[in-house]
Design a protein around this motif. Structure first.
Motif, PDB file in Angstrom:
ATOM      1  N   UNK A 100       0.845  -1.180   0.000  1.00  0.00           N
ATOM      2  CA  UNK A 100       0.000   0.000   0.000  1.00  0.00           C
ATOM      3  C   UNK A 100       0.888   1.241   0.000  1.00  0.00           C
ATOM      4  N   UNK A 101       0.674   2.117  -0.971  1.00  0.00           N
ATOM      5  CA  UNK A 101       1.375   3.395  -0.995  1.00  0.00           C
ATOM      6  C   UNK A 101       0.586   4.427  -0.211  1.00  0.00           C
ATOM      7  N   UNK A 102       0.540   5.648  -0.709  1.00  0.00           N
ATOM      8  CA  UNK A 102      -0.269   6.686  -0.087  1.00  0.00           C
ATOM      9  C   UNK A 102      -1.698   6.509  -0.592  1.00  0.00           C
ATOM     10  N   UNK A 103      -2.561   5.987   0.263  1.00  0.00           N
ATOM     11  CA  UNK A 103      -3.932   5.662  -0.158  1.00  0.00           C
ATOM     12  C   UNK A 103      -4.878   5.790   1.018  1.00  0.00           C
ATOM     13  N   UNK A 104      -6.118   6.129   0.708  1.00  0.00           N
ATOM     14  CA  UNK A 104      -7.198   6.054   1.693  1.00  0.00           C
ATOM     15  C   UNK A 104      -8.059   4.848   1.313  1.00  0.00           C
ATOM     16  N   UNK A 105      -8.225   3.929   2.266  1.00  0.00           N
ATOM     17  CA  UNK A 105      -9.025   2.738   2.035  1.00  0.00           C
ATOM     18  C   UNK A 105     -10.307   2.879   2.847  1.00  0.00           C
ATOM     19  N   UNK A 118      -1.000   1.787  -5.533  1.00  0.00           N
ATOM     20  CA  UNK A 118       0.125   2.699  -5.750  1.00  0.00           C
ATOM     21  C   UNK A 118      -0.321   4.130  -5.491  1.00  0.00           C
ATOM     22  N   UNK A 119       0.596   4.949  -4.966  1.00  0.00           N
ATOM     23  CA  UNK A 119       0.318   6.374  -4.791  1.00  0.00           C
ATOM     24  C   UNK A 119      -0.075   6.980  -6.133  1.00  0.00           C
ATOM     25  N   UNK A 120      -1.017   7.907  -6.113  1.00  0.00           N
ATOM     26  CA  UNK A 120      -1.687   8.337  -7.340  1.00  0.00           C
ATOM     27  C   UNK A 120      -0.769   9.055  -8.322  1.00  0.00           C
ATOM     28  N   UNK A 121       0.042   9.986  -7.870  1.00  0.00           N
ATOM     29  CA  UNK A 121       0.880  10.745  -8.790  1.00  0.00           C
ATOM     30  C   UNK A 121       2.079   9.937  -9.265  1.00  0.00           C
ATOM     31  N   UNK A 122       2.618  10.305 -10.421  1.00  0.00           N
ATOM     32  CA  UNK A 122       3.900   9.738 -10.864  1.00  0.00           C
ATOM     33  C   UNK A 122       4.975  10.163  -9.864  1.00  0.00           C
ATOM     34  N   UNK A 137       9.034  12.807  -0.990  1.00  0.00           N
ATOM     35  CA  UNK A 137       7.747  12.764  -0.305  1.00  0.00           C
ATOM     36  C   UNK A 137       6.753  13.707  -0.970  1.00  0.00           C
ATOM     37  N   UNK A 138       7.244  14.839  -1.446  1.00  0.00           N
ATOM     38  CA  UNK A 138       6.361  15.847  -2.051  1.00  0.00           C
ATOM     39  C   UNK A 138       5.680  15.355  -3.322  1.00  0.00           C
ATOM     40  N   UNK A 139       6.240  14.325  -3.970  1.00  0.00           N
ATOM     41  CA  UNK A 139       5.673  13.843  -5.228  1.00  0.00           C
ATOM     42  C   UNK A 139       4.527  12.853  -5.020  1.00  0.00           C
ATOM     43  N   UNK A 140       4.228  12.548  -3.753  1.00  0.00           N
ATOM     44  CA  UNK A 140       3.218  11.547  -3.440  1.00  0.00           C
ATOM     45  C   UNK A 140       1.841  12.194  -3.312  1.00  0.00           C
ATOM     46  N   UNK A 141       0.842  11.632  -3.979  1.00  0.00           N
ATOM     47  CA  UNK A 141      -0.550  12.040  -3.799  1.00  0.00           C
ATOM     48  C   UNK A 141      -1.386  10.797  -3.521  1.00  0.00           C
TER      49      UNK A 141
END
Length: 201
Positions: A100-105, A118-122, A137-141
């Motif tokens: 699990x990356x950066x995600x809301x489940x 996967x975290x949403x952004x490239x 970290x800033x590239x993660x959405x």
């Protein structure tokens, strides 16, 4: 009585995991959230705790290190959270070896074994030197998974999924999926609407 015993086991598990939890909190404080090296190490460690005790230890650890993680969830053996920005709502089930990356489940969602969210952004971009840039970290959405979603075994998800949808095993989701439908494949194709309680036939 059962709820009391469960809550007592969670508190005991949180105390047991306190050295790892404190280490992650110190890293977050010292780096202002810009490093996840210690968190990543601890995630790999807790993934390997077997059986029912391991399930309690994992949710105890993540309940105090993720942005939010309900203690009313199941996190299977081998499952790893890559970023502390993840959110896990109540009654979520993760099978074994899930990443699990950066995600809301959303609550009551089921995530099949060996799936990746996967975290949403490239996370990388092409630099001026022609090489891919390093992760920051800033590239993660955050990827948003709705409530009551069923993601089958071995799926890769890099897009949002609406409430009460089902993703067939082995699917690769790279575009948003609306709520209340079953899709499968790579790319996912619509199969049918999900039969929800209260829907007229």
């Amino acid at each position: 009585m059962r709820q009391f015993i469960k809550q007592s086991l969670i508190i005991l598990s949180q105390i047991t995991m306190s050295p790892l939890i404190v280490a992650c909190k110190i890293e977050e404080w010292l780096t202002k959230g810009n490093s996840e090296s210690v968190f990543g190490f601890c995630s790999h460690v807790v993934a390997l705790f077997p059986g029912l005790p391991g399930a309690f230890l994992r949710k105890a650890f993540y309940s105090l290190t993720l942005e939010y993680c309900s203690t009313d969830c199941h996190i299977g053996f081998g499952t790893i959270f890559a970023h502390r920005s993840a959110i896990v709502e109540k009654h979520v089930y993760f099978g074994m070896y899930t990443i699990i990356g950066s995600a809301r489940i959303g609550e009551y969602s089921l995530i099949g074994s060996r799936s990746s969210i996967i975290s949403r952004n490239a996370l990388h971009s092409m630099g001026e030197d022609g090489h891919w840039t390093a992760f920051t970290i800033d590239s993660v959405a955050r990827t948003e998974i709705g409530s009551n979603v069923w993601i089958g075994e071995g799926c890769t998800v890099a897009a949002n999924i609406g409430d009460s949808s089902q993703i067939g095993s082995g699917s690769v989701v790279s575009t948003d999926i609306k709520g209340g439908i079953l899709v499968t494949g790579n790319p996912p194709r619509f199969i049918r609407h999900v039969d929800l309680p209260g829907n007229s036939k």
